[in-house]
Design a protein around this motif. Sequence first.
Motif, mmCIF file in Angstrom:
data_model
loop_
_atom_site.group_PDB
_atom_site.id
_atom_site.type_symbol
_atom_site.label_atom_id
_atom_site.label_comp_id
_atom_site.label_asym_id
_atom_site.label_seq_id
_atom_site.Cartn_x
_atom_site.Cartn_y
_atom_site.Cartn_z
ATOM 1 N N PHE A 80 -10.233 3.945 9.297
ATOM 2 C CA PHE A 80 -11.113 4.965 9.881
ATOM 3 C C PHE A 80 -12.513 4.428 10.119
ATOM 4 C CE2 PHE A 80 -8.237 8.161 7.640
ATOM 5 C CZ PHE A 80 -7.433 8.296 8.760
ATOM 6 N N ARG A 81 -12.985 3.602 9.193
ATOM 7 C CA ARG A 81 -14.302 3.005 9.364
ATOM 8 C C ARG A 81 -14.331 2.099 10.591
ATOM 9 N NH1 ARG A 81 -17.662 -0.373 4.880
ATOM 10 N NH2 ARG A 81 -19.439 -0.801 6.179
ATOM 11 N N GLY A 82 -13.261 1.350 10.802
ATOM 12 C CA GLY A 82 -13.174 0.494 11.979
ATOM 13 C C GLY A 82 -13.179 1.293 13.266
ATOM 14 N N ILE A 83 -12.417 2.379 13.287
ATOM 15 C CA ILE A 83 -12.384 3.233 14.480
ATOM 16 C C ILE A 83 -13.763 3.817 14.754
ATOM 17 C CG2 ILE A 83 -11.452 5.380 15.428
ATOM 18 C CD1 ILE A 83 -8.821 4.683 13.938
ATOM 19 N N MET A 84 -14.440 4.278 13.695
ATOM 20 C CA MET A 84 -15.780 4.851 13.871
ATOM 21 C C MET A 84 -16.745 3.816 14.426
ATOM 22 S SD MET A 84 -16.246 7.359 10.523
ATOM 23 C CE MET A 84 -17.152 6.112 9.722
ATOM 24 N N ILE A 131 -15.997 1.096 16.225
ATOM 25 C CA ILE A 131 -15.620 0.697 17.580
ATOM 26 C C ILE A 131 -16.125 1.705 18.605
ATOM 27 C CG2 ILE A 131 -13.660 0.359 19.144
ATOM 28 C CD1 ILE A 131 -12.202 -0.920 16.716
ATOM 29 N N VAL A 132 -16.067 2.998 18.256
ATOM 30 C CA VAL A 132 -16.541 4.029 19.196
ATOM 31 C C VAL A 132 -18.038 4.302 19.033
ATOM 32 C CG1 VAL A 132 -14.284 5.110 19.392
ATOM 33 C CG2 VAL A 132 -15.895 5.973 17.707
ATOM 34 N N HIS A 133 -18.718 3.484 18.230
ATOM 35 C CA HIS A 133 -20.171 3.560 18.019
ATOM 36 C C HIS A 133 -20.612 4.932 17.519
ATOM 37 C CE1 HIS A 133 -20.875 -0.385 19.664
ATOM 38 N NE2 HIS A 133 -20.075 -0.086 20.677
ATOM 39 N N ASP A 134 -20.029 5.342 16.398
ATOM 40 C CA ASP A 134 -20.408 6.599 15.776
ATOM 41 C C ASP A 134 -21.837 6.509 15.249
ATOM 42 O OD1 ASP A 134 -20.340 9.111 14.682
ATOM 43 O OD2 ASP A 134 -18.448 8.810 13.648
ATOM 44 N N ASP A 135 -22.504 7.627 15.111
ATOM 45 C CA ASP A 135 -23.897 7.657 14.680
ATOM 46 C C ASP A 135 -24.079 7.617 13.165
ATOM 47 O OD1 ASP A 135 -24.768 7.755 17.285
ATOM 48 O OD2 ASP A 135 -24.780 9.947 17.359
ATOM 49 N N VAL A 136 -23.001 7.457 12.405
ATOM 50 C CA VAL A 136 -23.140 7.458 10.958
ATOM 51 C C VAL A 136 -23.599 6.104 10.416
ATOM 52 C CG1 VAL A 136 -21.421 9.263 10.619
ATOM 53 C CG2 VAL A 136 -20.715 6.883 10.579
ATOM 54 N N PHE A 137 -23.589 5.072 11.226
ATOM 55 C CA PHE A 137 -23.955 3.742 10.763
ATOM 56 C C PHE A 137 -25.464 3.548 10.823
ATOM 57 C CE2 PHE A 137 -19.563 3.341 12.031
ATOM 58 C CZ PHE A 137 -19.034 2.637 10.959
#
Length: 139
Positions: free
Chosen positions: A36-40, A42-48
Amino acid sequence: MSSTFDPRSKGSQAAASGLTLFAAVMMLIAGFVDLFRGIMAIVHDDVFVTTPDYVFKFSLAGWGWIHLLLGVAALMVGVGLFKVSLWARILGVIIAALLLIVNFLSIPYYPLWSLVVIALCAFVIWGLCVVRHDDDLST
């Protein structure tokens, strides 16, 4: 007083299979978390968190692909650990160590989740290494 410990006793075998089962479940959890972390990533989620001037700087998508691939590998090895075989335990230690290292290197990007996966991987390595070869239930 002499010791009457028999490494091939039913209790010892149950403990060995119990620890391997524990490690298999923890490996599956760590695999799903990293997947799930990898998917997030890859789609450039704002949680990082953005970390300028980090020594091990990769693009967010680069970290995402690393976590995604290791997560899939952890899931496959986690399923293999349910057989309580020596090859699965060896691969389990290797994949858990790689997950631990990758999550350590990516702490600045997602600190809490990285620390959780590091703890999960440490439990997996412990659970797989504490079982002796004599206690292996595979034939």
